[in-house]
Design a protein around this motif. Structure first.
Motif, PDB file in Angstrom:
ATOM      1  N   VAL A 197      75.667  39.844   3.841  1.00 25.49           N
ATOM      2  CA  VAL A 197      76.235  38.514   3.998  1.00 25.49           C
ATOM      3  C   VAL A 197      75.151  37.481   3.747  1.00 25.49           C
ATOM      4  CG1 VAL A 197      75.781  38.373   6.485  1.00 25.49           C
ATOM      5  CG2 VAL A 197      77.699  37.097   5.527  1.00 25.49           C
ATOM      6  N   ALA A 248      82.319  39.699   8.077  1.00 26.22           N
ATOM      7  CA  ALA A 248      81.067  40.440   8.232  1.00 26.22           C
ATOM      8  C   ALA A 248      80.898  40.932   9.665  1.00 26.22           C
ATOM      9  CB  ALA A 248      79.887  39.557   7.831  1.00 26.22           C
ATOM     10  N   LEU A 268      74.698  44.499  10.069  1.00 32.29           N
ATOM     11  CA  LEU A 268      74.740  43.364   9.153  1.00 32.29           C
ATOM     12  C   LEU A 268      73.375  43.190   8.490  1.00 32.29           C
ATOM     13  CD1 LEU A 268      76.450  40.298  10.907  1.00 32.29           C
ATOM     14  CD2 LEU A 268      77.166  41.426   8.826  1.00 32.29           C
TER      15      LEU A 268
END
Length: 349
Positions: A36, A198, A205
């Motif tokens: 992300v 996300a 992440l």
């Protein structure tokens, strides 16, 4: 299934444009990793490097026990789901699912088994004889996922697969993708610019900025302890409030518990309380600039006394105060995030 290891990956385009710089990441077998970051941060480029759609300028990429830097996409044992569904419009859903397997020389009974299993898993069995134009956006995305699924790959790669869907359908498909990935246990690399997507999909992440990794961790690790100012501002909606240490000192509110070197203090909107807690806390006064009801919660925009920069408070339910009213906010000392602006990093103490 397969482990994916990136070791000091670089991507430099002609003219010296650096898209990816020194990315090292170890993705465990069966793990769901979400990349992300803002537009242009390098997340799609990195995904395409794994897929073999972008050449690798430097570093090593391994999938399973093989270095795949120079392998063609078809030889990497991965399957990719794109933002645009890329279905063959003249073929039925069944043939869209079966096409790649036929090209690989898979036997007809095996093709039938895989297509029917994928169709049942994705609830598209009733559409197998339809053409893509007769399907909704969500149904087309399921077909695109089914086409990846029938290949039974070592890894799935998702490139913003839900961005063309409406908000309600995105939520539904997000749940379905997560359930499917958990059921199959297939290593997955997922790219999105949608923060909520996300946070809800990822085992871990990876926040990217300007082609580099800012931080890697579970969604809650990144939310509760961002290591850089960029991550602090990017993860969380509404964004974390940032207040200068000098302002707190001037107001007599600077906590002595913050480590040396702190010149900027982060405060999550949901940690700013309207009633004083029993635990040690700091208090800030100001005026309500704007009230923003948002269903089950509300956002209160506050102008602090002596500070022009507005801050955001998130509360459950509807606010009881009026715009223009005086307000005092209380923040537990344990909820403060100490940063240094020169380094751009969290200050440890």
């Amino acid at each position: 299934m397969a482990r994916i290891v990136m070791d000091d990956l670089h991507k430099v385009y002609p003219g010296g444009v650096k898209a990816v710089t020194g990315i090292s990441l170890d993705i465990a077998d069966g793990e769901m990793i979400v990349l992300v970051g803002p537009s242009g941060c390098g997340k799609s480029t990195l995904l395409r490097m794994v897929a073999g759609l972008e050449t690798i300028t430097g570093g090593t990429l391994s999938i399973g026990d093989r270095v795949v830097n120079t392998l063609e996409p078809a030889d990497r044992d991965i399957a990719m789901v794109f933002q645009n569904y890329a279905l063959y419009p003249h073929m039925t859903v069944y043939n869209n699912l079966a096409y790649g397997l036929r090209n690989q020389g898979v036997a007809k009974p095996e093709i039938e088994r895989r297509v029917q299993e994928a169709a049942a898993m994705l609830q598209i069995g009733d559409y197998l004889q339809r053409k893509p134009r007769a399907l909704s956006g969500g149904q087309r995305q399921r077909v695109a996922m089914g086409r990846a699924l029938v290949r039974e790959p070592s890894a799935f790669l998702f490139d913003e697969p839900l961005s063309n869907l409406d908000a309600k359908l995105r939520v539904q498909m997000r749940v379905e993708i997560r359930q499917l990935q958990k059921r199959l246990g297939t290593t997955s690399l997922y790219v999105t610019h949608d923060q909520l997507e996300a946070l809800t999909l990822a085992d871990r992440l990876v926040v990217l900025n300007a082609g580099r990794i800012e931080q890697v961790g579970t969604p809650m690790e990144l939310y509760q302890r961002p290591e850089t100012l960029f991550v602090a501002g990017f993860i969380g909606s509404p964004a974390m409030n940032m207040i200068e240490m000098g302002y707190l000192r001037d107001r007599g509110a600077a906590p002595s518990t913050l480590p040396a070197g702190t010149d900027l203090v982060g405060m999550r909107p949901d940690d700013m309380l309207l009633s004083a807690p029993a635990e040690p806390h700091l208090s800030l006064s100001g005026r309500v600039m704007l009230l923003e009801p948002a269903g089950a919660e509300s956002h209160i925009y506050v102008s602090l006394d002596g500070n022009d920069q507005p801050i955001t408070v998130r509360i459950p339910g509807l606010p009881t105060m009026q715009e223009g009213a005086a307000i005092t906010l209380h923040v537990p000392l344990g909820a403060l995030h100490p940063f240094n602006t020169a380094s751009g990093r969290r200050v440890s103490g």
